[in-house]
Design a protein around this motif. Structure first.
Motif, PDB file in Angstrom:
ATOM      1  N   TRP A 120       0.756  -1.222  -0.240  1.00  0.00           N
ATOM      2  CA  TRP A 120      -0.113   0.150  -0.106  1.00  0.00           C
ATOM      3  C   TRP A 120       0.860   1.144   0.184  1.00  0.00           C
ATOM      4  O   TRP A 120       1.640   1.399   0.915  1.00  0.00           O
ATOM      5  CB  TRP A 120      -0.863  -0.336   1.053  1.00  0.00           C
ATOM      6  N   ARG A 121       0.902   1.910  -1.246  1.00  0.00           N
ATOM      7  CA  ARG A 121       1.830   3.189  -1.240  1.00  0.00           C
ATOM      8  C   ARG A 121       1.057   4.464  -1.033  1.00  0.00           C
ATOM      9  O   ARG A 121      -0.251   4.365  -1.434  1.00  0.00           O
ATOM     10  CB  ARG A 121       2.464   3.161  -2.394  1.00  0.00           C
ATOM     11  N   SER A 122       1.825   5.504  -0.879  1.00  0.00           N
ATOM     12  CA  SER A 122       1.127   6.656  -0.781  1.00  0.00           C
ATOM     13  C   SER A 122       1.976   7.693  -1.060  1.00  0.00           C
ATOM     14  O   SER A 122       2.113   7.455  -2.492  1.00  0.00           O
ATOM     15  CB  SER A 122       0.755   7.161   0.989  1.00  0.00           C
ATOM     16  N   GLY A 123       2.562   8.661  -0.437  1.00  0.00           N
ATOM     17  CA  GLY A 123       3.329   9.829  -1.163  1.00  0.00           C
ATOM     18  C   GLY A 123       2.721  10.864  -1.514  1.00  0.00           C
ATOM     19  O   GLY A 123       1.508  11.026  -1.379  1.00  0.00           O
ATOM     20  N   TRP A 124       3.356  12.018  -2.132  1.00  0.00           N
ATOM     21  CA  TRP A 124       2.698  13.297  -2.435  1.00  0.00           C
ATOM     22  C   TRP A 124       1.773  12.903  -3.635  1.00  0.00           C
ATOM     23  O   TRP A 124       0.921  13.970  -3.508  1.00  0.00           O
ATOM     24  CB  TRP A 124       4.107  14.192  -2.909  1.00  0.00           C
ATOM     25  N   LEU A 125       1.837  12.105  -4.299  1.00  0.00           N
ATOM     26  CA  LEU A 125       0.785  12.157  -5.548  1.00  0.00           C
ATOM     27  C   LEU A 125      -0.671  11.788  -4.942  1.00  0.00           C
ATOM     28  O   LEU A 125      -1.642  12.145  -5.366  1.00  0.00           O
ATOM     29  CB  LEU A 125       1.073  10.840  -6.488  1.00  0.00           C
ATOM     30  N   MET A 126      -0.421  11.147  -3.644  1.00  0.00           N
ATOM     31  CA  MET A 126      -1.889  10.819  -3.228  1.00  0.00           C
ATOM     32  C   MET A 126      -2.714  12.163  -2.800  1.00  0.00           C
ATOM     33  O   MET A 126      -3.930  12.178  -2.629  1.00  0.00           O
ATOM     34  CB  MET A 126      -1.722   9.990  -1.955  1.00  0.00           C
ATOM     35  N   PHE A 127      -1.967  13.105  -2.709  1.00  0.00           N
ATOM     36  CA  PHE A 127      -2.594  14.204  -2.056  1.00  0.00           C
ATOM     37  C   PHE A 127      -2.638  15.485  -3.266  1.00  0.00           C
ATOM     38  O   PHE A 127      -3.115  16.636  -2.837  1.00  0.00           O
ATOM     39  CB  PHE A 127      -1.919  15.046  -0.907  1.00  0.00           C
ATOM     40  N   ASP A 128      -2.120  14.973  -4.430  1.00  0.00           N
ATOM     41  CA  ASP A 128      -1.960  16.077  -5.323  1.00  0.00           C
ATOM     42  C   ASP A 128      -3.194  16.435  -5.915  1.00  0.00           C
ATOM     43  O   ASP A 128      -3.614  15.317  -6.893  1.00  0.00           O
ATOM     44  CB  ASP A 128      -0.819  15.661  -6.396  1.00  0.00           C
ATOM     45  N   ARG A 129      -3.665  17.572  -5.965  1.00  0.00           N
ATOM     46  CA  ARG A 129      -5.091  18.005  -6.587  1.00  0.00           C
ATOM     47  C   ARG A 129      -4.996  17.832  -8.093  1.00  0.00           C
ATOM     48  O   ARG A 129      -6.221  17.457  -8.602  1.00  0.00           O
ATOM     49  CB  ARG A 129      -5.618  19.129  -6.088  1.00  0.00           C
ATOM     50  N   THR A 130      -3.783  18.149  -8.780  1.00  0.00           N
ATOM     51  CA  THR A 130      -3.803  17.905 -10.218  1.00  0.00           C
ATOM     52  C   THR A 130      -4.009  16.648 -10.394  1.00  0.00           C
ATOM     53  O   THR A 130      -4.813  16.392 -11.595  1.00  0.00           O
ATOM     54  CB  THR A 130      -2.458  18.532 -10.685  1.00  0.00           C
ATOM     55  N   LEU A 131      -3.536  15.633  -9.820  1.00  0.00           N
ATOM     56  CA  LEU A 131      -3.744  14.143 -10.154  1.00  0.00           C
ATOM     57  C   LEU A 131      -5.319  13.946 -10.076  1.00  0.00           C
ATOM     58  O   LEU A 131      -5.950  13.266 -10.840  1.00  0.00           O
ATOM     59  CB  LEU A 131      -2.827  13.288  -9.354  1.00  0.00           C
ATOM     60  N   HIS A 132      -5.838  14.356  -8.888  1.00  0.00           N
ATOM     61  CA  HIS A 132      -7.054  14.066  -8.658  1.00  0.00           C
ATOM     62  C   HIS A 132      -7.805  14.588  -9.791  1.00  0.00           C
ATOM     63  O   HIS A 132      -8.797  14.006 -10.164  1.00  0.00           O
ATOM     64  CB  HIS A 132      -7.691  14.892  -7.457  1.00  0.00           C
ATOM     65  N   ASN A 133      -7.745  15.887 -10.253  1.00  0.00           N
ATOM     66  CA  ASN A 133      -8.319  16.619 -11.334  1.00  0.00           C
ATOM     67  C   ASN A 133      -8.294  15.539 -12.925  1.00  0.00           C
ATOM     68  O   ASN A 133      -9.184  15.263 -13.449  1.00  0.00           O
ATOM     69  CB  ASN A 133      -7.919  17.811 -11.838  1.00  0.00           C
ATOM     70  N   LEU A 134      -7.041  15.142 -12.937  1.00  0.00           N
ATOM     71  CA  LEU A 134      -6.724  14.359 -14.193  1.00  0.00           C
ATOM     72  C   LEU A 134      -7.325  13.105 -14.137  1.00  0.00           C
ATOM     73  O   LEU A 134      -7.715  12.399 -15.067  1.00  0.00           O
ATOM     74  CB  LEU A 134      -5.252  13.945 -14.086  1.00  0.00           C
ATOM     75  N   LEU A 135      -7.699  12.501 -12.919  1.00  0.00           N
ATOM     76  CA  LEU A 135      -8.546  11.391 -12.865  1.00  0.00           C
ATOM     77  C   LEU A 135      -9.914  11.437 -12.863  1.00  0.00           C
ATOM     78  O   LEU A 135     -10.820  10.540 -12.323  1.00  0.00           O
ATOM     79  CB  LEU A 135      -8.199  10.542 -11.602  1.00  0.00           C
ATOM     80  N   ASP A 136     -10.437  12.570 -13.009  1.00  0.00           N
ATOM     81  CA  ASP A 136     -11.707  13.094 -12.903  1.00  0.00           C
ATOM     82  C   ASP A 136     -12.739  12.815 -11.361  1.00  0.00           C
ATOM     83  O   ASP A 136     -13.581  12.515 -11.465  1.00  0.00           O
ATOM     84  CB  ASP A 136     -12.737  12.345 -13.936  1.00  0.00           C
ATOM     85  N   LEU A 137     -11.614  12.951 -10.442  1.00  0.00           N
ATOM     86  CA  LEU A 137     -12.254  13.037  -9.051  1.00  0.00           C
ATOM     87  C   LEU A 137     -12.682  14.428  -8.643  1.00  0.00           C
ATOM     88  O   LEU A 137     -12.477  15.666  -8.915  1.00  0.00           O
ATOM     89  CB  LEU A 137     -11.200  12.711  -8.183  1.00  0.00           C
ATOM     90  N   GLY A 138     -13.554  14.245  -7.766  1.00  0.00           N
ATOM     91  CA  GLY A 138     -14.322  15.393  -7.143  1.00  0.00           C
ATOM     92  C   GLY A 138     -13.600  16.283  -6.101  1.00  0.00           C
ATOM     93  O   GLY A 138     -12.592  15.803  -5.569  1.00  0.00           O
ATOM     94  N   PRO A 139     -13.974  17.443  -5.828  1.00  0.00           N
ATOM     95  CA  PRO A 139     -13.321  18.290  -4.741  1.00  0.00           C
ATOM     96  C   PRO A 139     -13.116  17.658  -3.422  1.00  0.00           C
ATOM     97  O   PRO A 139     -12.344  17.797  -2.894  1.00  0.00           O
ATOM     98  CB  PRO A 139     -13.909  19.561  -4.706  1.00  0.00           C
ATOM     99  N   ASP A 140     -14.137  16.769  -3.058  1.00  0.00           N
ATOM    100  CA  ASP A 140     -14.280  16.260  -1.861  1.00  0.00           C
ATOM    101  C   ASP A 140     -13.949  14.823  -1.992  1.00  0.00           C
ATOM    102  O   ASP A 140     -13.653  14.217  -0.798  1.00  0.00           O
ATOM    103  CB  ASP A 140     -15.759  16.090  -1.366  1.00  0.00           C
ATOM    104  N   ASP A 141     -13.251  14.236  -2.981  1.00  0.00           N
ATOM    105  CA  ASP A 141     -12.861  12.940  -3.106  1.00  0.00           C
ATOM    106  C   ASP A 141     -11.317  12.904  -2.747  1.00  0.00           C
ATOM    107  O   ASP A 141     -10.676  14.159  -2.713  1.00  0.00           O
ATOM    108  CB  ASP A 141     -12.944  12.299  -4.627  1.00  0.00           C
ATOM    109  N   GLN A 142     -10.715  11.975  -2.176  1.00  0.00           N
ATOM    110  CA  GLN A 142      -9.252  11.814  -1.766  1.00  0.00           C
ATOM    111  C   GLN A 142      -8.893  10.495  -2.024  1.00  0.00           C
ATOM    112  O   GLN A 142      -9.504   9.364  -1.826  1.00  0.00           O
ATOM    113  CB  GLN A 142      -9.358  12.137  -0.383  1.00  0.00           C
TER     114      GLN A 142
END
Length: 183
Positions: free
Chosen positions: A131-153
Motif C-alpha cells: 500500500w503506497r502513499s506519497g505526495w501524489l496521493m494528495f496532489d489535486r492536479t492528479l485528482h483532477n486528471l482522474l476526474d475526481l471531485g473536490p471532496d474525493d481523496q
C-alpha cells in the motif's frame, strides 16, 4: 491460508514482479474491497485498476501532475515509471457521499479498509503487495486528471504482483506493549 496466520504474518512487499492477479483472482480482490465496514452501505470508494497499457496511462498522469507541481525533470521521469513497479496498481479513492449520518472521516476510513482488505485477499491467493502513499496521493492536479471531485481523496495506491525476493517476518517480543494502554 489460515486467516489468523494471514493477519499475523502480513507484510508489505516492495519487490514485485509478474504475474499479477488477473481474471477471477483480481475479481476476488475487488470483491474483498466491497466487504469492508460501510455504515449505511454508501460504498464511499472507487477502485481505479491499472494493468498492461493502463500502467502507461497512469504513469503519464503521474508525470503530468509532477510537471504541474514544478518537480524536477528527474522526478517527472521517475513518476512516469512508478506504476511499472508492479503488474497491477489499484488506486483507491474515497468518494464522499452526501449523508446526514455518516461523516466524511468515516467514509475515508471505509475506503482505507478497502485497501487493506484487497491486499489481504491478494495475499490469501499467493500474491504480494504494498500500500503506497506519497505526495501524489494528495496532489489535486492528479485528482483532477482522474476526474475526481473536490471532496474525493486518494487513500492509497495498492501495488500487486508476485513477490520477487523472500522477506523475513520480524516481530519484537514487546510490540503489543509498545502500542497498548489498558484502561
Amino acid at each position: 491460508m489460515d486467516a489468523l496466520k494471514l493477519l499475523l504474518e502480513r507484510r508489505s512487499c516492495h519487490a514485485l514482479q509478474a504475474p499479477g492477479p488477473q481474471g477471477a483472482e483480481l475479481d476476488v480482490i475487488l470483491r474483498a474491497g466491497l466487504r469492508v465496514p460501510d455504515f449505511q452501505s454508501l460504498r464511499p470508494y472507487e477502485f481505479l485498476v491499472a494493468v498492461g497499457p493502463g500502467l502507461d496511462r497512469l504513469g503519464d498522469l503521474f508525470a503530468q501532475a509532477a510537471r504541474v507541481a514544478g518537480k524536477s525533470d528527474e522526478l517527472v521521469g521517475r513518476a512516469a515509471r512508478m506504476p511499472h513497479r508492479a503488474p497491477v496498481v489499484i488506486t483507491v479513492v474515497a468518494r464522499h457521499k452526501p449523508s446526514t449520518i455518516v461523516r466524511p472521516l468515516e467514509q475515508r476510513l471505509s475506503a482505507g479498509c478497502a485497501v487493506m482488505a484487497m491486499q489481504m485477499a491478494a495475499l490469501a491467493q499467493g500474491f504480494a503487495g504494498v500500500w503506497r502513499s506519497g505526495w501524489l496521493m494528495f496532489d489535486r492536479t492528479l485528482h483532477n486528471l482522474l476526474d475526481l471531485g473536490p471532496d474525493d481523496q486518494i487513500v492509497g495506491f495498492l501495488y500487486l504482483g508476485t513477490q520477487a525476493k523472500p522477506h523475513e517476518i520480524s516481530l519484537s517480543a514487546d510490540e503489543i506493549g509498545e502500542v497498548t494502554r489498558w484502561l
